[in-house]
Design a protein around this motif. Sequence first.
Motif, PDB file in Angstrom:
ATOM      1  N   SER A 100       0.942  -1.256  -0.038  1.00 37.61           N
ATOM      2  CA  SER A 100       0.174   0.059   0.677  1.00 37.61           C
ATOM      3  C   SER A 100       0.608   1.130  -0.296  1.00 37.61           C
ATOM      4  CB  SER A 100      -1.454   0.202   0.807  1.00 37.61           C
ATOM      5  OG  SER A 100      -1.692  -0.742   1.678  1.00 37.61           O
ATOM      6  N   HIS A 101       2.171   0.709   0.000  1.00 39.66           N
ATOM      7  CA  HIS A 101       3.403   2.536   0.012  1.00 39.66           C
ATOM      8  C   HIS A 101       3.064   3.059  -1.032  1.00 39.66           C
ATOM      9  CE1 HIS A 101       5.225   0.045   4.543  1.00 39.66           C
ATOM     10  NE2 HIS A 101       3.956   1.424   4.215  1.00 39.66           N
ATOM     11  N   GLY A 102       2.498   3.860  -1.743  1.00 41.13           N
ATOM     12  CA  GLY A 102       1.917   4.740  -2.688  1.00 41.13           C
ATOM     13  C   GLY A 102       1.719   3.788  -3.873  1.00 41.13           C
ATOM     14  N   ARG A 103       1.050   3.132  -3.348  1.00 37.27           N
ATOM     15  CA  ARG A 103       0.384   2.019  -4.438  1.00 37.27           C
ATOM     16  C   ARG A 103      -1.213   1.355  -3.586  1.00 37.27           C
ATOM     17  NH1 ARG A 103       5.405  -0.348  -2.607  1.00 37.27           N
ATOM     18  NH2 ARG A 103       7.137   0.011  -4.498  1.00 37.27           N
ATOM     19  N   ARG A 104      -1.650   1.240  -4.881  1.00 38.66           N
ATOM     20  CA  ARG A 104      -2.378   0.408  -4.675  1.00 38.66           C
ATOM     21  C   ARG A 104      -2.678  -1.238  -4.526  1.00 38.66           C
ATOM     22  NH1 ARG A 104      -5.370   2.353 -10.004  1.00 38.66           N
ATOM     23  NH2 ARG A 104      -3.094   1.996 -10.629  1.00 38.66           N
ATOM     24  N   PRO A 105      -2.829  -1.778  -4.071  1.00 36.22           N
ATOM     25  CA  PRO A 105      -2.559  -3.124  -3.040  1.00 36.22           C
ATOM     26  C   PRO A 105      -3.880  -3.621  -3.915  1.00 36.22           C
ATOM     27  CG  PRO A 105      -3.830  -2.054  -1.722  1.00 36.22           C
ATOM     28  CD  PRO A 105      -3.728  -0.490  -2.710  1.00 36.22           C
ATOM     29  N   PRO A 106      -3.633  -5.350  -3.866  1.00 36.17           N
ATOM     30  CA  PRO A 106      -4.285  -6.127  -5.336  1.00 36.17           C
ATOM     31  C   PRO A 106      -5.953  -5.777  -5.405  1.00 36.17           C
ATOM     32  CG  PRO A 106      -2.024  -7.337  -4.529  1.00 36.17           C
ATOM     33  CD  PRO A 106      -2.439  -6.136  -3.520  1.00 36.17           C
ATOM     34  N   TRP A 107      -5.997  -6.335  -3.749  1.00 34.33           N
ATOM     35  CA  TRP A 107      -7.489  -6.135  -3.620  1.00 34.33           C
ATOM     36  C   TRP A 107      -8.879  -4.671  -3.620  1.00 34.33           C
ATOM     37  CZ3 TRP A 107      -4.159  -7.003   0.441  1.00 34.33           C
ATOM     38  CH2 TRP A 107      -3.178  -5.619   0.501  1.00 34.33           C
ATOM     39  N   LEU A 108      -7.744  -3.247  -3.831  1.00 34.65           N
ATOM     40  CA  LEU A 108      -7.934  -2.739  -4.087  1.00 34.65           C
ATOM     41  C   LEU A 108      -8.362  -2.219  -6.101  1.00 34.65           C
ATOM     42  CD1 LEU A 108      -7.273   0.008  -1.561  1.00 34.65           C
ATOM     43  CD2 LEU A 108      -8.915  -0.906  -2.345  1.00 34.65           C
ATOM     44  N   LEU A 109      -7.426  -2.978  -6.584  1.00 40.11           N
ATOM     45  CA  LEU A 109      -7.292  -3.313  -7.644  1.00 40.11           C
ATOM     46  C   LEU A 109      -8.292  -3.959  -8.259  1.00 40.11           C
ATOM     47  CD1 LEU A 109      -3.974  -3.504  -9.060  1.00 40.11           C
ATOM     48  CD2 LEU A 109      -5.365  -1.189  -9.765  1.00 40.11           C
ATOM     49  N   GLU A 110      -8.898  -5.085  -7.645  1.00 44.13           N
ATOM     50  CA  GLU A 110      -9.359  -6.193  -8.308  1.00 44.13           C
ATOM     51  C   GLU A 110     -11.179  -5.338  -7.756  1.00 44.13           C
ATOM     52  OE1 GLU A 110     -10.914 -10.864  -7.121  1.00 44.13           O
ATOM     53  OE2 GLU A 110     -10.063  -9.645  -5.583  1.00 44.13           O
ATOM     54  N   ALA A 111     -11.300  -5.122  -6.924  1.00 41.82           N
ATOM     55  CA  ALA A 111     -12.474  -3.690  -6.450  1.00 41.82           C
ATOM     56  C   ALA A 111     -13.250  -2.666  -7.577  1.00 41.82           C
ATOM     57  CB  ALA A 111     -12.230  -2.938  -5.022  1.00 41.82           C
ATOM     58  N   GLY A 112     -11.439  -2.373  -8.142  1.00 46.70           N
ATOM     59  CA  GLY A 112     -11.550  -1.588  -9.213  1.00 46.70           C
ATOM     60  C   GLY A 112     -12.569  -2.214 -10.466  1.00 46.70           C
ATOM     61  N   LEU A 113     -11.770  -3.042 -10.631  1.00 48.03           N
ATOM     62  CA  LEU A 113     -12.145  -4.355 -12.137  1.00 48.03           C
ATOM     63  C   LEU A 113     -13.811  -3.909 -11.655  1.00 48.03           C
ATOM     64  CD1 LEU A 113     -10.567  -7.210 -13.168  1.00 48.03           C
ATOM     65  CD2 LEU A 113     -12.522  -7.452 -13.202  1.00 48.03           C
ATOM     66  N   HIS A 114     -14.553  -4.638 -10.525  1.00 50.38           N
ATOM     67  CA  HIS A 114     -15.256  -4.739 -10.274  1.00 50.38           C
ATOM     68  C   HIS A 114     -16.406  -4.218 -10.569  1.00 50.38           C
ATOM     69  CE1 HIS A 114     -13.935  -8.047  -6.879  1.00 50.38           C
ATOM     70  NE2 HIS A 114     -13.335  -8.427  -8.488  1.00 50.38           N
ATOM     71  N   ARG A 115     -15.927  -2.984 -10.477  1.00 49.26           N
ATOM     72  CA  ARG A 115     -17.127  -1.418 -10.771  1.00 49.26           C
ATOM     73  C   ARG A 115     -16.845  -1.334 -12.177  1.00 49.26           C
ATOM     74  NH1 ARG A 115     -13.789   0.318  -6.028  1.00 49.26           N
ATOM     75  NH2 ARG A 115     -12.612   1.425  -7.704  1.00 49.26           N
ATOM     76  N   ASP A 116     -15.949  -1.428 -12.864  1.00 53.85           N
ATOM     77  CA  ASP A 116     -15.997  -1.123 -14.577  1.00 53.85           C
ATOM     78  C   ASP A 116     -14.750  -2.238 -14.734  1.00 53.85           C
ATOM     79  OD1 ASP A 116     -15.720   0.672 -16.950  1.00 53.85           O
ATOM     80  OD2 ASP A 116     -14.306   1.027 -16.117  1.00 53.85           O
ATOM     81  N   PRO A 117     -15.575  -2.949 -15.018  1.00 56.46           N
ATOM     82  CA  PRO A 117     -14.252  -4.546 -15.978  1.00 56.46           C
ATOM     83  C   PRO A 117     -13.870  -3.785 -17.797  1.00 56.46           C
ATOM     84  CG  PRO A 117     -16.931  -5.437 -15.934  1.00 56.46           C
ATOM     85  CD  PRO A 117     -16.467  -3.977 -15.203  1.00 56.46           C
ATOM     86  N   GLY A 118     -15.068  -2.880 -18.080  1.00 56.34           N
ATOM     87  CA  GLY A 118     -15.008  -2.857 -19.234  1.00 56.34           C
ATOM     88  C   GLY A 118     -15.679  -3.582 -19.984  1.00 56.34           C
ATOM     89  N   PRO A 119     -14.919  -3.863 -21.837  1.00 58.88           N
ATOM     90  CA  PRO A 119     -15.672  -3.854 -23.266  1.00 58.88           C
ATOM     91  C   PRO A 119     -15.665  -5.582 -22.555  1.00 58.88           C
ATOM     92  CG  PRO A 119     -13.696  -3.520 -23.541  1.00 58.88           C
ATOM     93  CD  PRO A 119     -13.609  -2.669 -22.296  1.00 58.88           C
ATOM     94  N   GLU A 120     -16.218  -6.426 -23.554  1.00 59.15           N
ATOM     95  CA  GLU A 120     -16.784  -7.821 -23.469  1.00 59.15           C
ATOM     96  C   GLU A 120     -15.274  -8.191 -24.184  1.00 59.15           C
ATOM     97  OE1 GLU A 120     -19.622 -11.314 -25.377  1.00 59.15           O
ATOM     98  OE2 GLU A 120     -20.101  -9.177 -25.151  1.00 59.15           O
ATOM     99  N   GLY A 121     -14.575  -9.631 -23.658  1.00 62.21           N
ATOM    100  CA  GLY A 121     -13.753  -9.947 -24.576  1.00 62.21           C
ATOM    101  C   GLY A 121     -12.004  -9.599 -23.344  1.00 62.21           C
ATOM    102  N   ARG A 122     -12.638  -8.485 -22.697  1.00 66.20           N
ATOM    103  CA  ARG A 122     -10.995  -8.359 -22.061  1.00 66.20           C
ATOM    104  C   ARG A 122     -10.816  -9.468 -20.968  1.00 66.20           C
ATOM    105  NH1 ARG A 122      -9.956  -2.061 -19.832  1.00 66.20           N
ATOM    106  NH2 ARG A 122      -9.484  -1.751 -21.977  1.00 66.20           N
ATOM    107  N   SER A 123      -9.700  -9.049 -21.286  1.00 66.37           N
ATOM    108  CA  SER A 123      -9.486 -10.737 -19.935  1.00 66.37           C
ATOM    109  C   SER A 123      -8.909  -9.047 -18.777  1.00 66.37           C
ATOM    110  CB  SER A 123      -8.441 -11.091 -20.469  1.00 66.37           C
ATOM    111  OG  SER A 123      -6.791 -10.537 -20.479  1.00 66.37           O
ATOM    112  N   ALA A 124      -8.747 -10.220 -16.943  1.00 66.05           N
ATOM    113  CA  ALA A 124      -8.401  -9.141 -16.564  1.00 66.05           C
ATOM    114  C   ALA A 124      -6.893  -9.029 -16.590  1.00 66.05           C
ATOM    115  CB  ALA A 124      -8.143 -10.328 -15.155  1.00 66.05           C
ATOM    116  N   GLY A 125      -5.816  -9.412 -17.130  1.00 71.71           N
ATOM    117  CA  GLY A 125      -4.653  -9.263 -17.673  1.00 71.71           C
ATOM    118  C   GLY A 125      -4.384  -8.116 -17.768  1.00 71.71           C
ATOM    119  N   ALA A 126      -5.656  -8.116 -19.424  1.00 72.74           N
ATOM    120  CA  ALA A 126      -5.013  -6.898 -19.728  1.00 72.74           C
ATOM    121  C   ALA A 126      -5.983  -5.140 -19.063  1.00 72.74           C
ATOM    122  CB  ALA A 126      -6.192  -7.037 -21.229  1.00 72.74           C
TER     123      ALA A 126
END
Length: 415
Positions: A100-126
């Motif tokens: 969390s030091h100056g970064r977004r921890p993984p659980w916050l990044l995943e929460a961001g993906l939950h809110r806006d995963p993007g277009p169909e066909g996009r991978s979590a890696g992308a």
Amino acid sequence: MRADVIVVGAGASGLACARRLHREGLTVVVHEARDRVGGRIHTFHPADGGPPLELGAQVVHGARNPVHALVGADRMITVPRRITARIVQDGGNQDMGVLSHGRRPPWLLEAGLHRDPGPEGRSAGAWLRAHGSARLEERAAKEWFRQSWAAEPDELSARGVAGAHRGDTAVGEGEFAVRGGFDRLALLLAQGLRISLGDPVQEIRCLPGRVEAGTVRGTTSACAAVITVPPPVLAQGRLRVIGPPSAVVDAKIATAARMPLGDGYCTVVTLTREAPDDVITFDVDGGGGFVRCSAGRPEVLFVAKAGAADALRATVRSAPALSSLLETVMPWTAGARVVGLTAADWGRDPWTTGAFTAPRTGCEDAVRQWSAPVDDTLFFAGEATVTGSRLPWVQGALASGERAAEELLKVLANR
């Protein structure tokens, strides 16, 4: 043997389905390949009577999870949140706060993906490449996704991950354990059911309104069957389905081949020393997954998925390598001897083939095709049938069993 319905598999989904059908007065026979009920619910009970450890399903998610009602509220224990949290990166052991030091921890990044995963066909890696920044941030997030979903981020559907979380909001917040072990749930669900253990179904012959299941012990006939085993069990030919309409059966098997489970390996390592504190370690380096110990106990629990599962599987075969890994993830183990090791190798289990089914890019239609009944005679349940719409945990498996039972009851009511 004769019954109204055959259920293949005595995991959470199979037991929930059989229980529902039994309550409606139908005669149900459950065939299970293992010598125990529960499937991927698998609890380790220490010989000295200490607290149980889970080698399969880990915790009960949510205060409104149906497991609370099934086992009784008095048997539910809130998992404490106050615990020493560490990470391993580049071979060093650090406080998890570094994420969390100056970064977004993984659980916050995943929460961001939950809110806006993007277009169909996009991978979590992308999605991570588009939203991550620092090298450690992206690296930790990728390993977080591997351990959460038992799949590589570039294979995961971002929309599927988000959809699974949205579909499970009804269970509420919090994490809980079952007093006495998660396997208590399986034993309660199994009460009153006719279950044939150590009796895998090898072949199902299907005709409209009639099925015959060939097992290692004989044949069971019924009006319908519910298959709850993971899709690869069919794809690999361990369970054969024969009968008209053959084209539909062939399509079902082809769909099963598109739904592999991610690798999973869990082990309890018992040592000659007791842990000084409650600790959880996240191995960003990919060698151990999530590792836990409890104050005053000699056990260390590894829960590893995806690449970490195979890495851990190899490590435990070498005493020096295992001691080195233990000292890295749990420094207090330095100098302690390993006196016991109990593993659940889900990836090598022929009746499971992995941890669970992740929502994969390009396979969004496979879940619908896998879940669809065949000729109103063959029905399907299991966590694979809820992939992308619910989390692949016990509550999803239970719901899938109830859903398959309802589908079957409606068909029987109209015959």
